[in-house]
Structures are given as C-alpha cells and as structure tokens.
Design a protein around this motif. Structure first.
Motif, mmCIF file in Angstrom:
data_model
loop_
_atom_site.group_PDB
_atom_site.id
_atom_site.type_symbol
_atom_site.label_atom_id
_atom_site.label_comp_id
_atom_site.label_asym_id
_atom_site.label_seq_id
_atom_site.Cartn_x
_atom_site.Cartn_y
_atom_site.Cartn_z
ATOM 1 N N LYS A 1 0.863 -1.160 0.163
ATOM 2 C CA LYS A 1 0.077 0.226 -0.016
ATOM 3 C C LYS A 1 0.966 1.170 -0.061
ATOM 4 O O LYS A 1 1.546 1.632 1.054
ATOM 5 C CB LYS A 1 -1.155 -0.023 1.094
ATOM 6 C CG LYS A 1 -2.043 -1.256 1.252
ATOM 7 C CD LYS A 1 -2.812 -1.142 2.439
ATOM 8 C CE LYS A 1 -3.752 -2.263 2.414
ATOM 9 N NZ LYS A 1 -3.266 -3.516 2.261
ATOM 10 N N VAL A 2 0.962 1.949 -1.098
ATOM 11 C CA VAL A 2 1.809 3.030 -1.275
ATOM 12 C C VAL A 2 1.695 4.249 -0.442
ATOM 13 O O VAL A 2 2.422 4.873 0.133
ATOM 14 C CB VAL A 2 1.968 3.538 -2.579
ATOM 15 C CG1 VAL A 2 2.830 4.771 -3.001
ATOM 16 C CG2 VAL A 2 2.329 2.412 -3.787
ATOM 17 N N ALA A 3 0.100 4.382 0.029
ATOM 18 C CA ALA A 3 -0.198 5.498 0.490
ATOM 19 C C ALA A 3 0.300 5.360 2.051
ATOM 20 O O ALA A 3 0.460 6.402 2.867
ATOM 21 C CB ALA A 3 -1.613 5.713 0.543
ATOM 22 N N LYS A 4 0.173 4.147 2.444
ATOM 23 C CA LYS A 4 0.550 3.820 3.823
ATOM 24 C C LYS A 4 2.078 4.277 4.029
ATOM 25 O O LYS A 4 2.590 4.647 5.370
ATOM 26 C CB LYS A 4 0.140 2.566 4.222
ATOM 27 C CG LYS A 4 0.225 2.011 5.479
ATOM 28 C CD LYS A 4 -0.205 0.403 5.850
ATOM 29 C CE LYS A 4 -0.185 0.181 7.427
ATOM 30 N NZ LYS A 4 -0.546 -1.147 7.556
ATOM 31 N N LEU A 5 2.776 4.083 2.991
ATOM 32 C CA LEU A 5 4.222 4.273 3.067
ATOM 33 C C LEU A 5 4.547 5.912 3.038
ATOM 34 O O LEU A 5 5.482 6.407 3.879
ATOM 35 C CB LEU A 5 5.053 3.541 2.131
ATOM 36 C CG LEU A 5 5.373 2.040 2.571
ATOM 37 C CD1 LEU A 5 6.025 1.433 1.232
ATOM 38 C CD2 LEU A 5 5.951 1.816 3.581
#
Length: 349
Positions: A18-22
C-alpha cells in the motif's frame, strides 16, 4: 506477522504494498509527507501490475520484457527507500524529500512513455484478439459514451460540493492548528522550566565544588610549606625525595579525582542548560506559529503546508547553542592522564 513497514519489499510482493501507507505516514514524516510521490508511485504500480496480469513475459520480446522487469525493480527500490527513510537521521530532511520526489517524477515519466503509451496498448489488444466474443458493438460503444457523459456531469456536481466542504474544513483545520500550537508552546515551556531548575541546582553544585577544591588546594599547600619549614629549621636534615614524590603523587591523584567529579557536575549543568535553551526556542516558535496561521488564513492562496514544514524544521533542527560543545572537549580520564604524566616525569629524573 511482520507489518509492511517491517518486511522487505521485493519484486514478488511489490504489487501488494500500500503506497499511501508508506508515503503519507504522518507519524514518521510529519508535514514532510510525500504527496506527489504517493500519487505517481501508485499509478506506476497499477500500470505495472496490469502488464504483469496481462502476461507480458509471454507476449513481449525479451528486450521489451526486460524493460518491464527493470521498471518493476525500480519501483521496488523507490518503495524500499520510503520504507527505510528516517527523517531524524539526516541533516536536511527537506532536501532529501525533494530529491526523492524528483527521482519519482523521472521514473513516472519513463513508466508512462514505455508502459502506458506502448506496452499496455499492445497487451490489451492481444488479449482482445484472443477473446473475439468480448468485442463491443457500435451500439454498445454509444451507450458507454452516454454513460460517461452523465458520469462527468455528476462528477462536476460532486466536485462543487467537495469544494464547499473543503473551504469549511480549512476553517476548522486552522482553528485546530492554532490550538495545537498553543499546546506545543505550553508543553515546551514546562520542559524549559524543568531543565532550568535542574541547571540551577547543578550551577550551585559547581560553585560549592569549586570552593571545596580551592580549600583543599590551600590546605595541601599549607602542609607543604610547613613541612619544608620544619626541615630547613633542623640543620643537616636531608629531604627524602622518594617520600616527597609518593606524597605528592597521592595528593595529586586526590586532586585529580576531585577535578573529575567537578567536571561531571559541570557537564550536567551544561546538558541541562542546553536542553532548557532548546525547549525555550521551540516554545518561541510554537507561540509565533499561532499568529502566522491566523495571518496566512487571510491570504488568497494560503500556504499552510509550507509554513508548518518550515516551523517543524525550525523547532527540531540541531542548533549550536554552546553548552554541550564545551563538555565534548574534556578528557574522559583525567586521573589516569595525570598519574601517567607524573610517573613519566619521575622516571626521567
């Protein structure tokens, strides 16, 4: 089970990340979240996953398939960088942030040119040819166009409503920002008072230690003068050099030990004074931030994100205040150093 932030990102699991979580983790990056990188890496991830799902390895030549694999590995490297980036471990976090987003911009452009404009178009067409029964008729295309037009009109209305909510949300966010600044200032003021009180106690300990050390030096000097006076008063009495060296070294070791204790007290005074000065500076920035938020909200195009970022950097950057640097130059083993020097002088004699 390890979380996404804890386990390595590889070509096998990169499409599950999950890109947004990073990229948008406020707890790690504060105001320096990676908005642009989040958007572009998410799109690149979806395009590369589609190429994978369409079976690029089976349909493309070896050289084109190698290009896709190279871009997938680059995506892994970018996400790994985000996973490992520590904002507190670098000297200029803003510079590192901007440099990474610039690299992501270049990566995104490459993915768009090679994957979206060329490879995906080819892969989709090849899969359509394999399933001719799924091709759309002209009538179905017209219906799809009409549906898209209706959706665009509805989307326009939703955007207008969203803009109204955003304006109302900005006013609420500004009030929250001002309250947060007040709480920060109060917190740093409390820390400043605590460290200032501790520094004052260590300061009086320094004065008392200096007085004790001077008193002991005066007393030892008085004993030495008395000894030489007694020896000179008795004719023919020889001065025992060995005894003088032994007594002198013993007294100097005592003095060195006292001096080491004094240096420890001075170091604690410097540390607490340093922390008090740092928190005083942070409290001043937080109090100033409250006024800046109120003024910025009155501008036509408020730049709250940039202002909060600058305030955060000003609060937590390392500043050479002058207290701790003094203690860093002190020797950590003054007793051993003095004894070694004295023994060297005695052996030369």
């Amino acid at each position: 089970m390890a979380s996404e932030e804890q386990k390595d990102i590889t070509a096998e699991n990169v499409f599950d990340v999950k890109v947004a979580k990073l990229a948008m983790d406020n707890s790690r990056f504060g105001s320096l979240v990676f908005d642009r990188a989040n958007e572009k890496l998410s799109k690149a991830q979806s395009w590369l996953k589609e190429a994978y799902d369409l079976g690029y390895k089976d349909l493309l030549l070896r050289s084109e398939a190698g290009q896709v694999e190279s871009l997938i590995n680059q995506l892994v490297e970018h996400l790994q960088w985000l996973r490992k980036f520590d904002i507190g471990a670098v000297q200029n976090a803003k510079q590192e942030h901007d440099a990474f987003e610039a690299r992501v911009d270049g990566f995104y452009d490459t993915v768009y040119r090679q994957i979206v404009m060329v490879i995906l178009t080819f892969l989709r067409e090849e899969r359509r040819r394999e399933n001719p029964n799924q091709q759309q008729t002209d009538e179905e295309v017209k219906k799809v166009i009409q549906i898209r037009t209706d959706l665009e009109n509805e989307l326009k209305k939703v955007r207008e409503e969203t803009e109204k909510l955003r304006i109302a949300g900005k006013e609420v966010g500004s009030a929250k920002g001002e309250r947060a600044a007040v709480r920060l200032a109060s917190h740093f003021d409390l820390e400043t008072r605590n460290y200032k009180q501790a520094a004052d106690k260590w300061f009086w300990a320094v004065i008392a230690s200096y007085a004790i050390l001077l008193g002991i030096l005066w007393y030892l000097g008085f004993l030495a003068v008395s000894y030489f006076s007694q020896v000179s008063a008795v004719p023919g009495t020889a001065i025992d050099a060995g005894a003088i060296w032994s007594i002198g070294i013993a007294k100097l070791v005592i003095i060195a030990s006292l001096w080491y204790g004094l240096s420890f007290i001075v170091k604690n005074y410097n540390v607490n004074s340093h922390l008090a000065a740092v928190n005083r500076h942070r409290a001043a920035v937080a109090r100033t931030l409250e006024d800046f938020i109120a003024v910025e909200e009155q501008q036509e195009k408020p730049r709250l994100s940039e202002m909060l970022q600058n305030a955060t950097e000003s609060m937590f950057k390392h500043a050479p205040i002058g207290f701790v640097s003094k203690t860093e130059k002190e020797s950590s083993t003054p007793v051993l150093q003095i004894v070694n020097d004295l023994m060297g002088i005695k052996n030369q004699g």
